[in-house]
Design an enzyme around this catalytic site. Sequence first.
Site, PDB file in Angstrom:
ATOM      1  N   GLY A 160       0.837  -1.182   0.000  1.00  0.00           N
ATOM      2  CA  GLY A 160       0.000   0.000   0.000  1.00  0.00           C
ATOM      3  C   GLY A 160       0.876   1.237   0.000  1.00  0.00           C
ATOM      4  O   GLY A 160       2.032   1.207  -0.443  1.00  0.00           O
ATOM      5  N   ILE A 162       2.382   2.791   2.435  1.00  0.00           N
ATOM      6  CA  ILE A 162       3.600   2.659   3.242  1.00  0.00           C
ATOM      7  C   ILE A 162       4.609   1.752   2.554  1.00  0.00           C
ATOM      8  O   ILE A 162       5.796   2.088   2.436  1.00  0.00           O
ATOM      9  CB  ILE A 162       3.252   2.138   4.642  1.00  0.00           C
ATOM     10  CG1 ILE A 162       2.462   3.189   5.424  1.00  0.00           C
ATOM     11  CG2 ILE A 162       4.524   1.748   5.406  1.00  0.00           C
ATOM     12  CD1 ILE A 162       1.871   2.687   6.718  1.00  0.00           C
ATOM     13  N   ARG A 182      -1.302  -9.146  -2.270  1.00  0.00           N
ATOM     14  CA  ARG A 182      -2.306 -10.029  -2.865  1.00  0.00           C
ATOM     15  C   ARG A 182      -2.592  -9.679  -4.318  1.00  0.00           C
ATOM     16  O   ARG A 182      -2.896 -10.549  -5.122  1.00  0.00           O
ATOM     17  CB  ARG A 182      -3.602  -9.980  -2.047  1.00  0.00           C
ATOM     18  CG  ARG A 182      -3.502 -10.680  -0.700  1.00  0.00           C
ATOM     19  CD  ARG A 182      -4.792 -10.523   0.073  1.00  0.00           C
ATOM     20  NE  ARG A 182      -5.068  -9.123   0.366  1.00  0.00           N
ATOM     21  CZ  ARG A 182      -6.194  -8.700   0.930  1.00  0.00           C
ATOM     22  NH1 ARG A 182      -7.143  -9.556   1.245  1.00  0.00           N
ATOM     23  NH2 ARG A 182      -6.375  -7.412   1.187  1.00  0.00           N
ATOM     24  N   ARG A 238       1.127  -4.543  12.018  1.00  0.00           N
ATOM     25  CA  ARG A 238       0.326  -4.773  13.205  1.00  0.00           C
ATOM     26  C   ARG A 238       0.851  -6.016  13.894  1.00  0.00           C
ATOM     27  O   ARG A 238       1.345  -6.946  13.258  1.00  0.00           O
ATOM     28  CB  ARG A 238      -1.162  -4.986  12.868  1.00  0.00           C
ATOM     29  CG  ARG A 238      -1.940  -3.718  12.567  1.00  0.00           C
ATOM     30  CD  ARG A 238      -2.115  -2.859  13.820  1.00  0.00           C
ATOM     31  NE  ARG A 238      -3.005  -1.733  13.591  1.00  0.00           N
ATOM     32  CZ  ARG A 238      -2.623  -0.545  13.143  1.00  0.00           C
ATOM     33  NH1 ARG A 238      -1.343  -0.356  12.821  1.00  0.00           N
ATOM     34  NH2 ARG A 238      -3.485   0.446  12.996  1.00  0.00           N
ATOM     35  N   GLU A 267      -0.511  -4.740  23.351  1.00  0.00           N
ATOM     36  CA  GLU A 267       0.072  -3.419  23.573  1.00  0.00           C
ATOM     37  C   GLU A 267      -0.639  -2.737  24.737  1.00  0.00           C
ATOM     38  O   GLU A 267      -1.874  -2.714  24.769  1.00  0.00           O
ATOM     39  CB  GLU A 267      -0.042  -2.570  22.294  1.00  0.00           C
ATOM     40  CG  GLU A 267       0.750  -3.147  21.139  1.00  0.00           C
ATOM     41  CD  GLU A 267       0.646  -2.337  19.853  1.00  0.00           C
ATOM     42  OE1 GLU A 267       0.033  -1.246  19.877  1.00  0.00           O
ATOM     43  OE2 GLU A 267       1.185  -2.774  18.828  1.00  0.00           O
ATOM     44  N   HIS A 286       4.699   1.606  19.235  1.00  0.00           N
ATOM     45  CA  HIS A 286       3.700   1.875  18.193  1.00  0.00           C
ATOM     46  C   HIS A 286       3.716   3.369  17.847  1.00  0.00           C
ATOM     47  O   HIS A 286       2.685   4.043  17.858  1.00  0.00           O
ATOM     48  CB  HIS A 286       2.303   1.443  18.655  1.00  0.00           C
ATOM     49  CG  HIS A 286       1.380   1.147  17.506  1.00  0.00           C
ATOM     50  ND1 HIS A 286       0.410   0.183  17.559  1.00  0.00           N
ATOM     51  CD2 HIS A 286       1.295   1.681  16.255  1.00  0.00           C
ATOM     52  CE1 HIS A 286      -0.254   0.144  16.416  1.00  0.00           C
ATOM     53  NE2 HIS A 286       0.265   1.042  15.603  1.00  0.00           N
ATOM     54  N   ALA A 287       4.902   3.848  17.516  1.00  0.00           N
ATOM     55  CA  ALA A 287       5.095   5.279  17.298  1.00  0.00           C
ATOM     56  C   ALA A 287       5.734   5.596  15.955  1.00  0.00           C
ATOM     57  O   ALA A 287       6.143   6.729  15.712  1.00  0.00           O
ATOM     58  CB  ALA A 287       5.965   5.849  18.423  1.00  0.00           C
ATOM     59  N   ALA A 288       5.782   4.624  15.044  1.00  0.00           N
ATOM     60  CA  ALA A 288       6.455   4.865  13.759  1.00  0.00           C
ATOM     61  C   ALA A 288       5.793   5.973  12.960  1.00  0.00           C
ATOM     62  O   ALA A 288       6.458   6.672  12.196  1.00  0.00           O
ATOM     63  CB  ALA A 288       6.490   3.576  12.933  1.00  0.00           C
TER      64      ALA A 288
END
Length: 329
Positions: A160, A162, A182, A238, A267, A286-288
């Site tokens: 996608g 990213i 996919r 994730r 988390e 979880h801060a990227a």
Amino acid sequence: MTAPWRILSLPPIDQNVVRRLFEPLGDAAEVTFPQARERAALLSALAGADIVIADFSGRLAMDAEAVRAAPRLAFVQMPAVGTDSIDIAALAAAGVPAANAAGFNARGVAEWAVGASFALCRHLAWADRGVRAGGWPQMEVVARRPREIHTQRVGIAGFGAIGAEAARLFAALGCAVSYWTRRPRPEAAARYRELDDLLATSDILVLALPLTEETRGLIGTERLALLPDSALLVNVARGGIVPDDAIVAALESGRLAGAALDVFDDEPLPEDHPLRGNEDVLLSPHAAGTSVQSQFNLVSVVRDNVTAAVEGREVRNVVNGMNPHVRRR
């Protein structure tokens, strides 16, 4: 006079920020919040909501029960790319379009993936800890066989916004970049490979997939075993796509020489989790995607989409197949 649209904004987004976002709507909208960050307060507040700005942390999930508690609900805006904290099927069944913030943090997350790969290749965090502890581990760093990133074959699972941006940045550094998704992208500059082939040819594996029923556990112990010896794993997707225990096992076996993890099965990461004590792992909360630029982008996406709904214009980035023209109930 038409009653104002009732916008229910869920935590953890700051209430003052949300109020300022929709001040230009004037009397056309009323912004509300749950009385507490609790399930009962959510269900109570949903009864009068026309639009919901969802909880990206998942603590107040918009699941099927929540959808049933919102008879007036006309639109849900997810202030994130991932949609695992909203039940998109239940919303579709109720005739409610749901949108995400696709692309808002693509550059920020892609840069984190590249930066984390640099850190793993050159053992930056490990060396930093040694020097701070009073040592001078110069020769120990040499013994850990640091790598120049341009020599690494990079495989990206998920293509996608990213994944595509990460591919572009790695290619600019001279890396051979391949990808799997996919639906192959004929326009992609990177080389497409089937998933197992991607793993077998990736010195650095970057995960940039959404978490769905199809991707949960997609890369487990057997697939990690396909990686070349001493491969590196970078997960900006994730938790649950590659289970934490599978990562621990691959590190202990030496199949993985290191991992940079921004996401986890649970988390916050439990205090006694073995990943916390592994010196070959770079941990991130979880801060990227939390760069200043990404946050400005997110605010703009949420403001513009909710404003479009209130003003009768089509919303963008609908993820559950519904008509993007939001209609009040």
